[in-house]
Write a protein that holds these residues in place. Structure first.
Motif, PDB file in Angstrom:
ATOM      1  N   UNK A   1      48.868  42.463  33.406  1.00  0.00           N
ATOM      2  CA  UNK A   1      47.965  42.274  32.285  1.00  0.00           C
ATOM      3  C   UNK A   1      46.605  42.873  32.636  1.00  0.00           C
ATOM      4  N   UNK A   2      46.025  43.593  31.709  1.00  0.00           N
ATOM      5  CA  UNK A   2      44.716  44.202  31.924  1.00  0.00           C
ATOM      6  C   UNK A   2      43.624  43.203  31.559  1.00  0.00           C
ATOM      7  N   UNK A   3      42.676  43.017  32.433  1.00  0.00           N
ATOM      8  CA  UNK A   3      41.536  42.140  32.178  1.00  0.00           C
ATOM      9  C   UNK A   3      40.274  42.942  32.409  1.00  0.00           C
ATOM     10  N   UNK A   4      39.596  43.353  31.328  1.00  0.00           N
ATOM     11  CA  UNK A   4      38.409  44.181  31.456  1.00  0.00           C
ATOM     12  C   UNK A   4      37.169  43.397  31.103  1.00  0.00           C
ATOM     13  N   UNK A   5      36.057  43.740  31.748  1.00  0.00           N
ATOM     14  CA  UNK A   5      34.795  43.062  31.468  1.00  0.00           C
ATOM     15  C   UNK A   5      33.726  44.107  31.223  1.00  0.00           C
ATOM     16  N   UNK A   6      32.645  43.748  30.536  1.00  0.00           N
ATOM     17  CA  UNK A   6      31.551  44.688  30.340  1.00  0.00           C
ATOM     18  C   UNK A   6      30.901  45.022  31.673  1.00  0.00           C
TER      19      UNK A   6
ATOM     20  N   UNK B   1      36.677  47.705  28.115  1.00  0.00           N
ATOM     21  CA  UNK B   1      37.021  46.846  26.988  1.00  0.00           C
ATOM     22  C   UNK B   1      36.195  45.575  27.032  1.00  0.00           C
ATOM     23  N   UNK B   2      36.016  44.964  25.883  1.00  0.00           N
ATOM     24  CA  UNK B   2      35.321  43.683  25.866  1.00  0.00           C
ATOM     25  C   UNK B   2      36.142  42.655  26.636  1.00  0.00           C
ATOM     26  N   UNK B   3      35.393  41.646  27.136  1.00  0.00           N
ATOM     27  CA  UNK B   3      36.057  40.670  27.982  1.00  0.00           C
ATOM     28  C   UNK B   3      37.123  39.877  27.238  1.00  0.00           C
ATOM     29  N   UNK B   4      36.987  39.765  25.913  1.00  0.00           N
ATOM     30  CA  UNK B   4      37.973  38.958  25.198  1.00  0.00           C
ATOM     31  C   UNK B   4      39.206  39.769  24.817  1.00  0.00           C
TER      32      UNK B   4
ATOM     33  N   UNK C   1      36.136  31.540  26.423  1.00  0.00           N
ATOM     34  CA  UNK C   1      35.478  30.646  27.379  1.00  0.00           C
ATOM     35  C   UNK C   1      35.177  31.381  28.680  1.00  0.00           C
ATOM     36  N   UNK C   2      36.113  32.210  29.117  1.00  0.00           N
ATOM     37  CA  UNK C   2      35.876  32.969  30.344  1.00  0.00           C
ATOM     38  C   UNK C   2      34.754  33.972  30.136  1.00  0.00           C
ATOM     39  N   UNK C   3      34.761  34.609  28.974  1.00  0.00           N
ATOM     40  CA  UNK C   3      33.687  35.564  28.686  1.00  0.00           C
ATOM     41  C   UNK C   3      32.340  34.865  28.716  1.00  0.00           C
TER      42      UNK C   3
ATOM     43  N   UNK D   1      29.407  35.713  31.418  1.00  0.00           N
ATOM     44  CA  UNK D   1      28.132  36.163  30.868  1.00  0.00           C
ATOM     45  C   UNK D   1      27.002  35.241  31.302  1.00  0.00           C
ATOM     46  N   UNK D   2      27.283  33.954  31.361  1.00  0.00           N
ATOM     47  CA  UNK D   2      26.267  33.002  31.804  1.00  0.00           C
ATOM     48  C   UNK D   2      25.919  33.239  33.272  1.00  0.00           C
TER      49      UNK D   2
END
Length: 486
Positions: free
Chosen positions: A106-111, A161-164, A180-182, A186-187
Protein backbone atom coordinates in the motif's frame (compact mmCIF):
# COMPACT_ATOMS: atom_id res chain seq x y z
CA UNK A 1 61.01 24.80 32.89
CA UNK A 2 59.94 25.89 29.42
CA UNK A 3 56.58 24.63 28.23
CA UNK A 4 57.04 22.12 25.38
CA UNK A 5 56.12 23.39 21.92
CA UNK A 6 52.67 22.53 20.65
CA UNK A 7 52.34 20.65 17.36
CA UNK A 8 48.75 21.83 16.90
CA UNK A 9 46.17 23.82 18.80
CA UNK A 10 43.62 20.99 18.80
CA UNK A 11 43.93 17.27 18.12
CA UNK A 12 40.69 15.60 17.02
CA UNK A 13 40.66 11.84 17.59
CA UNK A 14 38.38 10.21 15.01
CA UNK A 15 37.46 11.20 11.45
CA UNK A 16 33.72 10.58 11.49
CA UNK A 17 31.28 13.30 10.52
CA UNK A 18 31.23 14.76 14.06
CA UNK A 19 35.01 15.15 14.25
CA UNK A 20 35.35 16.39 10.68
CA UNK A 21 32.62 18.98 11.12
CA UNK A 22 34.20 20.19 14.38
CA UNK A 23 37.60 20.36 12.65
CA UNK A 24 36.15 22.49 9.88
CA UNK A 25 34.67 24.99 12.30
CA UNK A 26 37.95 25.14 14.23
CA UNK A 27 40.11 25.69 11.16
CA UNK A 28 37.75 28.38 9.89
CA UNK A 29 38.31 30.18 13.19
CA UNK A 30 42.09 30.10 12.69
CA UNK A 31 42.74 27.21 15.07
CA UNK A 32 45.32 24.77 13.74
CA UNK A 33 43.80 21.31 13.93
CA UNK A 34 45.11 17.78 13.46
CA UNK A 35 42.61 14.95 12.87
CA UNK A 36 43.88 11.45 13.69
CA UNK A 37 42.01 8.36 12.42
CA UNK A 38 42.99 4.78 13.19
CA UNK A 39 41.34 3.39 10.05
CA UNK A 40 42.71 3.91 6.57
CA UNK A 41 39.81 6.11 5.51
CA UNK A 42 37.42 8.68 6.93
CA UNK A 43 33.78 8.16 7.81
CA UNK A 44 33.64 5.85 10.81
CA UNK A 45 30.36 3.92 10.50
CA UNK A 46 29.43 6.00 7.44
CA UNK A 47 31.59 3.92 5.11
CA UNK A 48 30.78 2.58 1.66
CA UNK A 49 32.27 -0.58 0.18
CA UNK A 50 32.94 -0.82 -3.55
CA UNK A 51 32.29 -4.25 -5.10
CA UNK A 52 32.33 -4.79 -8.89
CA UNK A 53 31.12 -1.28 -9.58
CA UNK A 54 28.49 -1.29 -6.81
CA UNK A 55 28.61 1.07 -3.83
CA UNK A 56 27.37 -0.67 -0.71
CA UNK A 57 26.68 1.13 2.58
CA UNK A 58 27.54 -0.71 5.76
CA UNK A 59 24.80 0.58 8.06
CA UNK A 60 22.28 2.11 5.67
CA UNK A 61 20.84 4.75 8.02
CA UNK A 62 18.13 6.85 6.40
CA UNK A 63 18.49 10.62 6.18
CA UNK A 64 15.38 12.72 6.72
CA UNK A 65 15.41 16.23 5.27
CA UNK A 66 14.88 19.01 6.03
CA UNK A 67 16.99 18.45 9.12
CA UNK A 68 15.17 20.80 11.46
CA UNK A 69 15.22 18.87 14.75
CA UNK A 70 16.93 21.88 16.36
CA UNK A 71 17.03 25.44 15.05
CA UNK A 72 20.34 26.22 13.37
CA UNK A 73 22.76 28.45 15.21
CA UNK A 74 23.34 32.04 14.16
CA UNK A 75 25.18 32.43 10.88
CA UNK A 76 28.95 32.36 11.25
CA UNK A 77 30.58 35.54 9.90
CA UNK A 78 33.12 33.58 7.85
CA UNK A 79 31.71 33.44 4.28
CA UNK A 80 33.74 30.33 3.48
CA UNK A 81 31.26 28.26 5.47
CA UNK A 82 28.62 28.94 2.83
CA UNK A 83 30.35 26.49 0.49
CA UNK A 84 31.09 23.75 3.04
CA UNK A 85 28.48 21.35 1.66
CA UNK A 86 28.04 22.62 -1.87
CA UNK A 87 29.33 19.36 -3.35
CA UNK A 88 26.84 17.14 -1.50
CA UNK A 89 24.01 15.74 -3.63
CA UNK A 90 21.06 14.09 -1.86
CA UNK A 91 18.85 11.71 -3.82
CA UNK A 92 15.26 11.62 -2.48
CA UNK A 93 13.11 8.52 -2.23
CA UNK A 94 9.69 8.69 -3.82
CA UNK A 95 7.33 10.65 -1.54
CA UNK A 96 5.97 8.63 1.36
CA UNK A 97 6.55 4.90 1.72
CA UNK A 98 5.18 1.53 0.65
CA UNK A 99 3.77 -0.60 3.44
CA UNK A 100 3.45 -4.38 3.05
CA UNK A 101 0.50 -5.71 5.02
CA UNK A 102 -1.79 -8.71 4.62
CA UNK A 103 0.14 -9.81 1.55
CA UNK A 104 -0.31 -6.50 -0.30
CA UNK A 105 1.68 -3.30 -0.79
CA UNK A 106 0.00 0.00 0.00
CA UNK A 107 1.31 3.45 -0.89
CA UNK A 108 1.33 5.99 1.93
CA UNK A 109 2.35 9.46 0.77
CA UNK A 110 2.69 12.63 2.80
CA UNK A 111 3.20 16.29 1.88
CA UNK A 112 6.85 17.36 1.69
CA UNK A 113 8.19 20.85 2.25
CA UNK A 114 11.77 20.15 1.13
CA UNK A 115 11.34 19.45 -2.57
CA UNK A 116 14.02 17.69 -4.50
CA UNK A 117 17.76 17.56 -4.01
CA UNK A 118 18.20 21.34 -3.90
CA UNK A 119 15.80 21.75 -1.00
CA UNK A 120 17.49 18.84 0.76
CA UNK A 121 20.89 20.49 0.39
CA UNK A 122 19.60 23.75 1.86
CA UNK A 123 18.28 21.71 4.80
CA UNK A 124 21.72 20.17 5.39
CA UNK A 125 23.25 23.64 5.43
CA UNK A 126 20.65 24.78 7.95
CA UNK A 127 21.41 21.87 10.27
CA UNK A 128 25.14 22.48 10.18
CA UNK A 129 24.71 26.20 10.81
CA UNK A 130 25.67 27.19 7.25
CA UNK A 131 23.76 30.23 5.97
CA UNK A 132 21.58 29.59 2.96
CA UNK A 133 22.86 31.61 -0.01
CA UNK A 134 20.65 34.29 -1.52
CA UNK A 135 18.72 33.07 -4.56
CA UNK A 136 20.54 33.70 -7.81
CA UNK A 137 18.95 36.12 -10.29
CA UNK A 138 16.87 34.43 -12.92
CA UNK A 139 15.91 35.49 -16.43
CA UNK A 140 12.38 35.77 -17.75
CA UNK A 141 12.36 32.09 -18.67
CA UNK A 142 12.98 31.18 -15.01
CA UNK A 143 16.59 29.98 -15.54
CA UNK A 144 19.77 31.50 -14.10
CA UNK A 145 21.65 33.76 -16.51
CA UNK A 146 24.13 31.76 -18.56
CA UNK A 147 22.52 28.48 -17.58
CA UNK A 148 22.77 27.05 -21.10
CA UNK A 149 25.15 24.13 -21.25
CA UNK A 150 25.37 23.63 -17.48
CA UNK A 151 24.63 20.35 -15.79
CA UNK A 152 21.08 20.29 -14.55
CA UNK A 153 20.32 19.63 -10.89
CA UNK A 154 18.63 16.41 -9.90
CA UNK A 155 14.98 16.85 -10.92
CA UNK A 156 12.32 16.82 -8.26
CA UNK A 157 10.18 13.74 -7.86
CA UNK A 158 6.51 14.04 -8.86
CA UNK A 159 4.42 16.05 -6.40
CA UNK A 160 3.53 13.88 -3.41
CA UNK A 161 0.02 12.67 -2.87
CA UNK A 162 -1.98 14.11 -0.03
CA UNK A 163 -1.68 12.24 3.21
CA UNK A 164 -5.30 11.11 3.10
CA UNK A 165 -4.74 9.23 -0.18
CA UNK A 166 -3.71 5.70 0.66
CA UNK A 167 -4.68 3.66 -2.35
CA UNK A 168 -3.76 0.33 -3.83
CA UNK A 169 -5.47 -0.96 -6.96
CA UNK A 170 -7.94 1.94 -6.83
CA UNK A 171 -9.23 1.11 -3.36
CA UNK A 172 -8.81 3.08 -0.17
CA UNK A 173 -5.87 2.04 2.01
CA UNK A 174 -7.57 0.54 5.04
CA UNK A 175 -4.63 0.12 7.41
CA UNK A 176 -4.64 3.68 8.71
CA UNK A 177 -7.26 6.24 9.56
CA UNK A 178 -6.08 8.79 6.99
CA UNK A 179 -7.63 11.94 8.36
CA UNK A 180 -6.58 11.36 11.95
CA UNK A 181 -3.07 10.38 10.93
CA UNK A 182 -2.82 13.38 8.65
CA UNK A 183 -3.86 15.65 11.48
CA UNK A 184 -1.40 14.04 13.90
CA UNK A 185 1.58 14.37 11.54
CA UNK A 186 0.61 17.91 10.56
CA UNK A 187 0.43 18.82 14.23
CA UNK A 188 3.90 17.35 14.81
CA UNK A 189 5.34 19.20 11.83
CA UNK A 190 4.10 22.52 13.26
CA UNK A 191 5.07 21.87 16.90
CA UNK A 192 8.19 23.74 18.07
CA UNK A 193 11.06 21.45 18.97
CA UNK A 194 11.36 22.80 22.48
CA UNK A 195 7.74 21.85 23.14
CA UNK A 196 8.39 18.29 21.93
CA UNK A 197 11.39 18.04 24.24
CA UNK A 198 9.22 19.16 27.16
CA UNK A 199 6.65 16.38 26.70
CA UNK A 200 6.44 13.51 29.22
CA UNK A 201 9.01 10.89 28.29
CA UNK A 202 8.05 7.25 27.74
CA UNK A 203 9.31 4.43 25.54
CA UNK A 204 8.11 5.20 22.03
CA UNK A 205 5.99 2.05 21.83
CA UNK A 206 4.05 2.98 24.96
CA UNK A 207 3.63 6.58 23.84
CA UNK A 208 2.12 5.47 20.50
CA UNK A 209 -0.41 3.32 22.30
CA UNK A 210 -1.43 6.28 24.47
CA UNK A 211 -2.03 8.66 21.56
CA UNK A 212 -5.59 7.54 20.90
CA UNK A 213 -4.95 6.53 17.30
CA UNK A 214 -6.53 3.30 16.02
CA UNK A 215 -4.44 0.21 16.66
CA UNK A 216 -4.27 -0.54 12.93
CA UNK A 217 -2.87 2.95 12.33
CA UNK A 218 -0.18 2.43 14.93
CA UNK A 219 0.75 -1.15 14.05
CA UNK A 220 0.23 -0.84 10.31
CA UNK A 221 2.12 2.40 9.69
CA UNK A 222 3.70 4.25 12.61
CA UNK A 223 5.50 1.31 14.21
CA UNK A 224 7.27 0.08 11.06
CA UNK A 225 8.07 3.65 10.04
CA UNK A 226 9.61 4.53 13.41
CA UNK A 227 11.51 1.24 13.52
CA UNK A 228 13.12 2.18 10.20
CA UNK A 229 13.89 5.76 11.21
CA UNK A 230 15.28 4.85 14.65
CA UNK A 231 16.80 1.41 13.86
CA UNK A 232 14.86 0.21 16.91
CA UNK A 233 12.48 -2.69 16.15
CA UNK A 234 11.05 -2.81 19.69
CA UNK A 235 10.53 0.98 19.93
CA UNK A 236 12.27 1.32 23.28
CA UNK A 237 13.59 4.73 22.16
CA UNK A 238 12.57 7.85 24.07
CA UNK A 239 9.20 9.14 22.87
CA UNK A 240 10.72 12.60 22.55
CA UNK A 241 13.28 11.34 20.05
CA UNK A 242 10.53 9.42 18.23
CA UNK A 243 8.47 12.61 17.99
CA UNK A 244 11.47 14.42 16.51
CA UNK A 245 11.88 11.67 13.92
CA UNK A 246 8.18 11.79 12.98
CA UNK A 247 8.31 15.58 12.85
CA UNK A 248 11.20 15.48 10.38
CA UNK A 249 9.42 12.84 8.29
CA UNK A 250 6.17 14.82 8.22
CA UNK A 251 7.92 18.00 7.07
CA UNK A 252 10.58 16.56 4.76
CA UNK A 253 11.78 13.71 2.61
CA UNK A 254 13.81 10.54 3.02
CA UNK A 255 17.10 10.81 1.12
CA UNK A 256 20.39 9.06 0.39
CA UNK A 257 23.74 10.76 -0.33
CA UNK A 258 24.68 10.30 -3.96
CA UNK A 259 27.52 7.82 -4.29
CA UNK A 260 27.06 6.25 -0.86
CA UNK A 261 27.03 7.30 2.78
CA UNK A 262 30.78 7.94 2.72
CA UNK A 263 30.22 10.88 0.36
CA UNK A 264 29.43 13.16 3.31
CA UNK A 265 32.59 12.53 5.41
CA UNK A 266 34.76 12.55 2.29
CA UNK A 267 33.32 15.92 1.33
CA UNK A 268 33.98 17.31 4.81
CA UNK A 269 37.56 16.00 4.71
CA UNK A 270 38.17 17.72 1.37
CA UNK A 271 37.09 21.08 2.80
CA UNK A 272 39.86 20.95 5.44
CA UNK A 273 43.32 22.41 4.79
CA UNK A 274 45.76 19.92 3.22
CA UNK A 275 47.56 17.81 5.80
CA UNK A 276 44.85 18.16 8.45
CA UNK A 277 43.58 14.55 8.35
CA UNK A 278 45.99 11.69 9.11
CA UNK A 279 44.66 8.16 8.65
CA UNK A 280 46.25 4.96 9.94
CA UNK A 281 47.22 6.66 13.22
CA UNK A 282 45.97 4.89 16.36
CA UNK A 283 45.73 6.92 19.56
CA UNK A 284 46.47 4.96 22.74
CA UNK A 285 45.97 7.63 25.43
CA UNK A 286 44.76 11.20 25.77
CA UNK A 287 45.19 14.11 28.18
CA UNK A 288 44.25 17.77 28.24
CA UNK A 289 47.44 18.79 26.41
CA UNK A 290 48.34 15.90 24.16
CA UNK A 291 47.78 12.39 22.83
CA UNK A 292 50.01 9.34 22.62
CA UNK A 293 49.92 7.27 19.45
CA UNK A 294 50.98 3.70 18.70
CA UNK A 295 53.50 4.55 15.99
CA UNK A 296 54.06 8.30 15.99
CA UNK A 297 54.93 9.07 19.60
CA UNK A 298 53.36 11.88 21.59
CA UNK A 299 51.64 14.84 19.96
CA UNK A 300 51.37 17.99 22.05
CA UNK A 301 48.40 20.34 21.75
CA UNK A 302 46.26 22.81 23.68
CA UNK A 303 43.06 20.75 23.59
CA UNK A 304 41.91 17.26 22.64
CA UNK A 305 38.52 16.39 21.14
CA UNK A 306 37.42 12.75 21.27
CA UNK A 307 35.22 12.21 18.21
CA UNK A 308 35.18 8.40 18.19
CA UNK A 309 32.33 6.02 18.90
CA UNK A 310 31.12 5.71 22.48
CA UNK A 311 33.04 2.53 23.29
CA UNK A 312 36.32 3.72 21.81
CA UNK A 313 35.95 7.02 23.69
CA UNK A 314 35.40 5.16 26.98
CA UNK A 315 38.51 3.04 26.37
CA UNK A 316 40.59 6.19 26.01
CA UNK A 317 38.83 7.94 28.87
CA UNK A 318 37.52 5.45 31.47
CA UNK A 319 34.38 6.71 33.18
CA UNK A 320 32.54 7.83 30.07
CA UNK A 321 29.12 6.23 29.78
CA UNK A 322 28.80 3.51 27.14
CA UNK A 323 25.17 3.17 25.98
CA UNK A 324 23.49 0.08 24.69
CA UNK A 325 23.41 -0.29 20.93
CA UNK A 326 21.01 -1.41 18.22
CA UNK A 327 22.65 -3.95 15.89
CA UNK A 328 22.02 -3.52 12.17
CA UNK A 329 22.61 -5.94 9.29
CA UNK A 330 22.45 -4.73 5.69
CA UNK A 331 22.13 -7.30 2.89
CA UNK A 332 22.87 -6.17 -0.67
CA UNK A 333 21.58 -8.07 -3.73
CA UNK A 334 21.72 -7.45 -7.45
CA UNK A 335 19.40 -8.63 -10.18
CA UNK A 336 18.82 -8.00 -13.87
CA UNK A 337 15.08 -7.50 -13.33
CA UNK A 338 14.30 -4.78 -10.78
CA UNK A 339 11.26 -5.25 -8.53
CA UNK A 340 8.29 -3.07 -9.53
CA UNK A 341 8.46 -0.70 -6.56
CA UNK A 342 10.34 2.20 -8.13
CA UNK A 343 12.22 4.52 -5.79
CA UNK A 344 10.00 3.81 -2.76
CA UNK A 345 11.07 2.64 0.67
CA UNK A 346 9.21 -0.61 1.44
CA UNK A 347 8.29 -1.35 5.06
CA UNK A 348 6.98 -4.63 6.49
CA UNK A 349 4.06 -4.03 8.84
CA UNK A 350 3.37 -7.76 9.25
CA UNK A 351 6.82 -8.57 10.68
CA UNK A 352 6.74 -11.63 8.47
CA UNK A 353 10.52 -11.99 8.46
CA UNK A 354 13.77 -10.34 9.50
CA UNK A 355 13.70 -7.47 6.97
CA UNK A 356 12.47 -4.20 8.50
CA UNK A 357 12.78 -2.15 5.33
CA UNK A 358 14.15 -2.55 1.83
CA UNK A 359 14.48 -0.51 -1.35
CA UNK A 360 15.70 -0.71 -4.92
CA UNK A 361 18.53 1.67 -4.07
CA UNK A 362 19.74 2.00 -7.65
CA UNK A 363 16.37 3.58 -8.54
CA UNK A 364 16.95 6.20 -5.83
CA UNK A 365 20.64 6.76 -6.62
CA UNK A 366 21.72 5.33 -10.00
CA UNK A 367 25.40 5.94 -9.19
CA UNK A 368 25.35 3.05 -6.72
CA UNK A 369 25.11 0.37 -9.42
CA UNK A 370 26.72 -0.18 -12.84
CA UNK A 371 24.64 0.66 -15.89
CA UNK A 372 22.02 -1.99 -16.55
CA UNK A 373 22.28 -3.51 -13.07
CA UNK A 374 19.96 -3.22 -10.08
CA UNK A 375 20.96 -2.85 -6.43
CA UNK A 376 18.49 -3.94 -3.75
CA UNK A 377 19.53 -3.09 -0.18
CA UNK A 378 17.63 -4.59 2.77
CA UNK A 379 18.01 -3.83 6.47
CA UNK A 380 17.63 -6.32 9.32
CA UNK A 381 17.21 -4.77 12.76
CA UNK A 382 18.22 -6.65 15.87
CA UNK A 383 20.26 -9.86 15.97
CA UNK A 384 20.30 -11.46 12.51
CA UNK A 385 19.13 -15.07 11.96
CA UNK A 386 21.71 -17.80 11.58
CA UNK A 387 21.39 -18.22 7.81
CA UNK A 388 20.68 -14.57 7.19
CA UNK A 389 20.95 -14.52 3.40
CA UNK A 390 18.61 -17.47 2.87
CA UNK A 391 16.02 -16.14 5.30
CA UNK A 392 16.24 -12.63 3.87
CA UNK A 393 15.78 -13.91 0.32
CA UNK A 394 12.60 -15.72 1.32
CA UNK A 395 11.25 -12.63 3.06
CA UNK A 396 12.12 -10.36 0.11
CA UNK A 397 10.31 -12.70 -2.25
CA UNK A 398 7.10 -12.15 -0.29
CA UNK A 399 7.63 -8.39 0.12
CA UNK A 400 8.32 -7.73 -3.55
CA UNK A 401 6.04 -10.46 -4.91
CA UNK A 402 8.75 -11.89 -7.14
CA UNK A 403 11.24 -14.76 -7.11
CA UNK A 404 14.66 -14.01 -5.62
CA UNK A 405 16.22 -17.36 -6.54
CA UNK A 406 18.42 -15.80 -9.21
CA UNK A 407 19.42 -12.74 -7.21
CA UNK A 408 23.14 -12.44 -6.55
CA UNK A 409 24.32 -11.61 -3.04
CA UNK A 410 26.93 -8.86 -3.12
CA UNK A 411 27.62 -8.39 0.61
CA UNK A 412 26.23 -8.93 4.10
CA UNK A 413 27.35 -6.21 6.51
CA UNK A 414 26.65 -6.75 10.22
CA UNK A 415 27.42 -3.95 12.67
CA UNK A 416 26.82 -4.98 16.27
CA UNK A 417 27.10 -1.43 17.63
CA UNK A 418 25.55 0.44 14.73
CA UNK A 419 23.25 2.90 16.52
CA UNK A 420 23.44 4.03 20.17
CA UNK A 421 20.18 3.34 21.99
CA UNK A 422 18.17 6.38 23.13
CA UNK A 423 16.06 4.86 25.87
CA UNK A 424 14.32 7.18 28.35
CA UNK A 425 15.46 9.21 30.09
CA UNK A 426 17.58 10.46 27.19
CA UNK A 427 19.38 13.80 27.16
CA UNK A 428 19.90 14.89 23.53
CA UNK A 429 22.25 17.66 24.65
CA UNK A 430 24.75 15.78 26.76
CA UNK A 431 27.77 17.89 27.74
CA UNK A 432 30.62 17.93 25.23
CA UNK A 433 33.07 19.73 27.53
CA UNK A 434 34.48 17.33 30.12
CA UNK A 435 37.00 19.84 31.48
CA UNK A 436 39.16 22.59 30.05
CA UNK A 437 41.26 21.00 27.33
CA UNK A 438 39.28 17.77 26.98
CA UNK A 439 36.09 17.43 24.94
CA UNK A 440 33.94 14.70 23.40
CA UNK A 441 31.42 14.60 20.56
CA UNK A 442 29.51 12.07 18.47
CA UNK A 443 26.01 10.73 18.04
CA UNK A 444 26.23 9.27 21.56
CA UNK A 445 26.26 12.85 22.94
CA UNK A 446 23.15 13.97 21.05
CA UNK A 447 20.64 11.94 19.04
CA UNK A 448 21.71 8.69 17.37
CA UNK A 449 21.53 10.12 13.87
CA UNK A 450 23.81 11.79 11.36
CA UNK A 451 22.10 15.03 12.33
CA UNK A 452 22.94 14.43 15.99
CA UNK A 453 26.59 13.71 15.20
CA UNK A 454 26.90 16.99 13.29
CA UNK A 455 25.19 18.94 16.05
CA UNK A 456 27.51 17.51 18.69
CA UNK A 457 30.55 18.41 16.58
CA UNK A 458 29.25 21.96 16.26
CA UNK A 459 28.70 22.21 20.04
CA UNK A 460 32.16 20.81 20.79
CA UNK A 461 33.86 23.26 18.43
CA UNK A 462 32.02 26.16 20.06
CA UNK A 463 33.13 25.02 23.53
CA UNK A 464 36.76 24.70 22.41
CA UNK A 465 36.77 28.15 20.82
CA UNK A 466 35.26 29.65 23.95
CA UNK A 467 37.92 28.07 26.19
CA UNK A 468 40.84 28.90 23.90
CA UNK A 469 39.62 32.42 23.27
CA UNK A 470 40.51 31.99 19.62
CA UNK A 471 40.04 35.16 17.64
CA UNK A 472 42.42 34.61 14.74
CA UNK A 473 45.36 32.52 13.45
CA UNK A 474 47.37 31.08 16.33
CA UNK A 475 50.35 29.14 15.01
CA UNK A 476 51.30 26.80 12.20
CA UNK A 477 50.82 23.09 12.80
CA UNK A 478 53.94 20.92 12.75
CA UNK A 479 53.97 17.86 10.47
CA UNK A 480 53.03 14.51 11.98
CA UNK A 481 56.15 12.60 13.13
CA UNK A 482 57.28 9.74 10.92
CA UNK A 483 56.04 6.33 12.05
CA UNK A 484 58.69 4.25 13.74
CA UNK A 485 59.46 0.79 12.43
CA UNK A 486 58.14 -2.08 14.49
Amino acid sequence: MLEPAYQADVVVVGAGVAGLWAARRLTNAGVTTMVLEAAHGVGGRMTTERVDGFRLDRTGQLLTVPWTSWPASAAHPDPRRATALDGLVLRPFAPGVLVHSDGRRHRAGIPATARGARGALHAVRALAGVPRPAPAPRNRAGAPPGAAGRARPVPDAPPPARLDRYRHGGRQFGIVAPLRLRAELARLADTPVERLLARPELPAGQALAARGLPARTVDGFLRPLLAALLCDPDLTTSSRCADLALRAFASGRLCLPEGGAQALPELLARTLPPGTVHTGVRVTSVSTNGVTTAGHGEIRCRAVLLATGARAAAELLPGLRVPDFHPVTVVHHTTDEPPPTGACLLLDADRGGPVAHTAVVSRVDPSRAPAGRTLVSSTVLGPPPADVDTVVRGHLSRLYGTSTARWETLAVHHTAEAVPAMRPPHDPRRPVRLLAGLYVCGDHRDTSTVQGALRSGRRAAAAILADLGAAGPMHAADPLPTARAA
